[in-house]
Motif scaffolding. Sequence first.
Motif, PDB file in Angstrom:
ATOM      1  N   HIS A   1      39.343  54.830   4.801  1.00  9.58           N
ATOM      2  CA  HIS A   1      39.769  55.926   4.013  1.00  9.58           C
ATOM      3  C   HIS A   1      38.583  56.476   3.047  1.00  9.58           C
TER       4      HIS A   1
ATOM      5  N   GLU B   1      44.125  48.476  -3.241  1.00 10.47           N
ATOM      6  CA  GLU B   1      44.432  48.555  -1.762  1.00 10.47           C
ATOM      7  C   GLU B   1      45.802  48.352  -1.449  1.00 10.47           C
TER       8      GLU B   1
ATOM      9  N   HIS C   1      36.571  44.808   5.473  1.00 10.94           N
ATOM     10  CA  HIS C   1      36.185  43.925   4.311  1.00 10.94           C
ATOM     11  C   HIS C   1      37.717  43.247   3.985  1.00 10.94           C
TER      12      HIS C   1
ATOM     13  N   SER D   1      39.475  49.499   7.185  1.00 13.77           N
ATOM     14  CA  SER D   1      39.343  50.498   6.263  1.00 13.77           C
ATOM     15  C   SER D   1      38.751  51.784   6.679  1.00 13.77           C
TER      16      SER D   1
ATOM     17  N   HIS E   1      34.207  51.843   2.759  1.00 16.56           N
ATOM     18  CA  HIS E   1      35.646  51.775   3.169  1.00 16.56           C
ATOM     19  C   HIS E   1      36.144  52.676   4.554  1.00 16.56           C
TER      20      HIS E   1
END
Length: 257
Positions: free
Chosen positions: A184, A207, A159, A182, A148
């Motif tokens: 995080h 998400e 993703h 992503s 992520h």
Amino acid sequence: MEGLAPVIGVTATLKEDTERVAERPLGRFVRADADYVEGVVEAGGVPVVLAPVAGPGAAETLVSGLDGLLLSGGSDLEPSHYGEEALPELGVTLPERDEFEIALARGALRRGIPIFGICRGMQLLNVVLGGTLYQDIPSQLGRGVLGHRQRTPKWQPAHEVEVLPGSLLGGIVGRGVVKVNSYHHQAVKELAPGLVVGARSPDGVIEAIESREPGERWVLGIQWHAEAMRAAGPEHRALFEAHVSAARRYAGRRAAA
Ligand code: MN
């Protein structure tokens, strides 16, 4: 006041600028990523950057002039806000920013101002409404999860997310799967009461979150940085457009009241 564009408050961070001018570091700056601000402008809103230095005491005054609130991305939240001690993997926190944004979010929720939370902003929404966070995905969720924290450019997807049928998010993006970036290392753990999941990544990480009754209280949080993907697909721009539309409806109700 029919026809006036809705005012969208965009939260900002504080950043030390170490560049030296006349032998001295420039000092601390209020900084908002222009992508958020431009996303609001493109969607037809009028952005106002909200400086954390105003302090939580200014939140009521500030939200009274807003039609929408955009909680932007950034540093980790202080875990004390959801009743946890800091884990060693917790990242940098800015308590001053946390206090300010929590006060803004509470004020906006009380008034029914539409709130769009991005990344940290989504996590903050969940915490303000009574939920909790994973402080660090890799150490708490293990190796089975997707990466992520991408190292590729921010406009590139890392993703997919699966959008829940019938969700507010699904109505906005108009599809069941969205390719997202992503950035995080934290994620929603326990979902706050009053919120539902709008999307998950294939590994199960939440998400997107949204209000149970978006017609009454328009609240949407997404874990990806849609502001950086506005050129990658209309589904990312549509999120800003939906928020500004909700803010326009709020402004209309406020004018009629
Ligand atoms: Mn992700």
